[in-house]
Write a protein that holds these residues in place. Structure first.
Motif, PDB file in Angstrom:
ATOM      1  N   SER A  22      56.167  -4.535  33.119  1.00  9.89           N
ATOM      2  CA  SER A  22      55.176  -4.547  32.213  1.00  9.89           C
ATOM      3  C   SER A  22      55.408  -4.227  31.080  1.00  9.89           C
ATOM      4  O   SER A  22      54.250  -5.188  29.527  1.00  9.89           O
ATOM      5  N   CYS A  25      58.031  -7.171  28.420  1.00  5.73           N
ATOM      6  CA  CYS A  25      57.097  -7.895  27.065  1.00  5.73           C
ATOM      7  C   CYS A  25      56.210  -7.986  26.319  1.00  5.73           C
ATOM      8  O   CYS A  25      56.033  -8.338  25.354  1.00  5.73           O
ATOM      9  N   VAL A  26      55.410  -6.547  26.422  1.00  4.35           N
ATOM     10  CA  VAL A  26      53.919  -6.232  25.639  1.00  4.35           C
ATOM     11  C   VAL A  26      55.833  -5.741  24.648  1.00  4.35           C
ATOM     12  O   VAL A  26      55.315  -6.597  23.077  1.00  4.35           O
ATOM     13  N   SER A  97      54.424  -6.480  36.806  1.00  6.57           N
ATOM     14  CA  SER A  97      53.488  -7.325  37.409  1.00  6.57           C
ATOM     15  C   SER A  97      53.181  -8.462  37.391  1.00  6.57           C
ATOM     16  O   SER A  97      52.592  -9.386  37.226  1.00  6.57           O
ATOM     17  N   LEU A 152      45.621 -10.158  27.332  1.00  3.00           N
ATOM     18  CA  LEU A 152      45.979 -10.182  29.158  1.00  3.00           C
ATOM     19  C   LEU A 152      44.645  -9.905  29.661  1.00  3.00           C
ATOM     20  O   LEU A 152      43.328  -9.721  29.533  1.00  3.00           O
ATOM     21  N   SER A 205      50.373 -12.019  34.363  1.00  3.32           N
ATOM     22  CA  SER A 205      51.644 -11.292  33.940  1.00  3.32           C
ATOM     23  C   SER A 205      51.576 -10.372  32.914  1.00  3.32           C
ATOM     24  O   SER A 205      51.039 -10.775  32.022  1.00  3.32           O
ATOM     25  N   ALA A 206      51.939  -9.623  32.568  1.00  6.72           N
ATOM     26  CA  ALA A 206      52.477  -9.430  30.995  1.00  6.72           C
ATOM     27  C   ALA A 206      53.256 -10.230  30.600  1.00  6.72           C
ATOM     28  O   ALA A 206      53.890 -10.779  29.564  1.00  6.72           O
ATOM     29  N   TYR A 210      52.219 -11.660  27.371  1.00  6.64           N
ATOM     30  CA  TYR A 210      52.209 -11.659  26.306  1.00  6.64           C
ATOM     31  C   TYR A 210      53.761 -12.419  25.516  1.00  6.64           C
ATOM     32  O   TYR A 210      53.916 -12.187  24.372  1.00  6.64           O
ATOM     33  N   ASN A 528      49.588  -1.308  36.912  1.00  5.02           N
ATOM     34  CA  ASN A 528      49.811  -1.580  35.661  1.00  5.02           C
ATOM     35  C   ASN A 528      49.340  -2.271  34.586  1.00  5.02           C
ATOM     36  O   ASN A 528      49.686  -1.798  33.459  1.00  5.02           O
ATOM     37  N   MET A 532      51.116  -1.319  30.574  1.00  4.94           N
ATOM     38  CA  MET A 532      51.013  -2.637  29.906  1.00  4.94           C
ATOM     39  C   MET A 532      50.683  -1.428  28.469  1.00  4.94           C
ATOM     40  O   MET A 532      51.032  -1.734  27.268  1.00  4.94           O
TER      41      MET A 532
END
Length: 553
Positions: A22, A25-26, A97, A152, A205-206, A210, A528, A532
């Motif tokens: 989560s 990825c960001v 996520s 998101l 999801s992430a 992202y 979640n 993020m």
């Protein structure tokens, strides 16, 4: 490492991120926005291009799929009658996520103000709200609380939920609880319908939000099936990462920083494997202590809860998902137009309430699921195989548990799962508030709107009436709601925390932890969204610090 594993040459990057969950990825997305910055993202799992990941209700299958999931188990837990708890954690792009129930909850403003009050400047709710709004593409539209231009997607499902949700909401109001149309708005308190992270009928999801757009960038390298074994150091500075991919042991260097985003279980595990932790844990395992950090793996927190199970007078999702013809119908509906029960979570209604006036803010989360299932094993959620009768669930979990556990490696082998000691219900206050929550469920069930649909209370059952009987039932049936956090907690002092307010590991250079493990205290509701947010906040601070070092604006 085994004899037959061979090493390959070392690659170099500006940032090496461990874990594509989560927060990871960001981070990968935000740090790679500058084309002059080379970013490597390492993920122990594989691709998220999986039917059970993309279809929202498919998380019932992903919860038990070893291709997508670490499938951890805790130690037997005395507070819940000696049972081990099953802990699904995402081992796939998107991390947890990609396998969660998708409920989008930011947390209470007071949660983050508490973080700041603990000595963590920059983490108050007013300072974090712009970050949340930057994250979101809320389909309800933009206002002072919600964002609508972020990556998101957050969907309202009020027009899609099961009709019995109306009975639940009316019953909660009849029991004296307020309605709330947006748990992520001005206040979290009240009952309503949850928002979920879906986009056009698919899970968002992430990885979807992202990572997928960012993978087009040439300066971002994503490597899957890359199991990190340790962080590499030169003195007290993190300079790279060692990982196992297939039969090869590989190493990469990080010119700027190594960022650990492996989650509440794997982040403390990797730190300990790298010689960062309590010497009393590391030395008996033959691990050289690089840096004594006694709080690594401590401060484990998790939400726990239980359900009251009812037989229904009216049809529920059981009547749709159990017979083959019902599954065929909703399956076709989902395939053709991406709507129907398969496009949702089973956690449809819920809320945040105070179980008594002494609480300054909500202390219990409520759940209404228009489906029921018998859990043959801890954590089992056979969402596509519900009970054979018409049934539904009302449930609760604690927002601010006081009980604390720990996660520690039990072996120097990176493939060995760590020892997870949750210590659920070890604090009497946690038991007392769950007892109050169980009594609240019964008050809701006693109202006319619920009596219109309740045929029978199956669990705990009408024979369970006294406080002692209720507490015994709570301990026997309470389980995790899959929100572990806090094991690399944030705070100003190494004696009581692992990272500082800028998520830098105390006493080390070039190393940060950016994931739910940094939570000093657990947030209210599903984790979640705040996980993020930590990814967004972490990326912002990393870029700010890099600009200060280089003199860039």
């Amino acid at each position: 490492m085994k004899q037959w594993m061979r090493e390959t040459r070392m690659d170099s990057f500006d940032y090496v991120i461990i874990g594509a969950g989560s927060a990871g990825c960001v981070l990968a997305s935000r740090l790679s926005e500058n084309p002059g910055t080379r970013v490597l993202l390492l993920e122990a799992g594989g691709s998220d291009l999986n039917f059970w990941v993309r279809m929202p209700i498919g998380y019932g299958k992903a919860f038990h799929d070893a291709k997508l999931n670490w499938k951890y188990s805790t130690e037997p837990d005395a507070g819940t009658t000696g049972k081990p708890a099953y802990w699904p954690r995402g081992k796939v792009l998107g991390g947890s996520s990609s396998i969660n129930a998708m409920v989008y909850i930011r947390g209470q403003a007071g949660d983050f103000d508490d973080w700041a009050a603990l000595g963590n400047p920059g983490w108050s709710f007013d300072e974090l709200l712009p970050i949340y709004r930057r994250m979101e593409d809320n389909l309800a539209g933009e206002d002072e609380w919600r964002g609508c231009d972020g990556p998101l997607t957050v969907s309202n499902i009020e027009d899609s939920v099961h009709p019995l949700c109306a009975n639940y909401l009316a019953a909660a109001e009849a029991a004296g609880l307020a309605r709330n149309s947006d748990f992520n708005g001005a206040t979290q308190e009240g009952v309503g319908i949850y928002q979920i992270t879906t986009r056009r009928g698919f899970r968002c999801s992430a990885a979807t939000a992202y990572l997928q757009p960012a993978r087009k960038r040439r300066n971002l390298d994503v490597r899957t099936r890359a199991h990190v074994t340790r962080i590499l150091f030169r003195g007290k500075r993190a300079v790279g990462v060692e990982y196992l991919q297939g039969t090869e042991v590989k190493q990469v260097t990080a010119r700027a920083e190594v960022i650990l985003s492996a989650g509440a279980v794997n982040s403390p595990q990797i730190l300990q494997l790298s010689g960062i932790g309590d010497p009393a844990t590391l030395k008996p395992l033959g691990i050289d202590v690089l840096h004594a950090a006694p709080m690594v793996g401590q401060n484990l927190q998790d939400h726990v809860g239980f359900d009251h199970l009812y037989k229904s007078k009216k049809p529920t999702l059981n009547d749709v998902l159990r017979p083959w013809w019902g599954r065929l119908r909703v399956g076709l509906q989902y395939v053709l137009i991406r709507t129907g029960p398969l496009s949702l979570s089973v956690n449809q209604g819920g809320g945040f309430v105070r179980t008594n006036p002494a609480h300054s803010r909500p202390n219990i989360q409520l759940y209404f699921s228009p489906v029921s299932y018998t859990r043959a094993q801890p954590g089992k959620r056979a969402l596509m195989s519900p009970d054979v009768f018409s049934g539904f669930l009302m449930g609760v979990s604690n927002c601010h548990p006081k009980s604390r556990g720990s996660i520690d490696i039990r072996s120097a082998d990176p493939a060995a799962p760590p020892k997870i000691v949750p210590n659920y219900l070890s604090c009497d206050e946690d038991v007392s508030e769950l007892l109050e929550a169980g009594n609240m469920l019964r008050r809701i069930a006693a109202t006319a709107p619920m009596q219109d649909i309740i045929a029978q209370e199956l669990k705990p059952g009408p024979q369970i009436t006294s406080d002692a009987e209720m507490i015994a039932d709570i301990r026997a049936r309470t389980g995790t709601v899959f929100h572990p956090c806090g094991t690399c907690s944030m705070g100003p002092a190494q004696e009581s925390a692992v990272v500082d307010a800028r998520l830098r590991v105390h006493g080390l250079d070039g190393l940060r932890v950016v994931d739910a493990s940094i939570f000093p205290r657990i947030t209210s509701g599903n984790l979640n969204a705040p996980s993020m947010m930590v990814g967004e906040k972490g990326a912002q601070m990393i870029l700010q610090d890099a600009a200060r070092i280089t003199g860039l604006s």
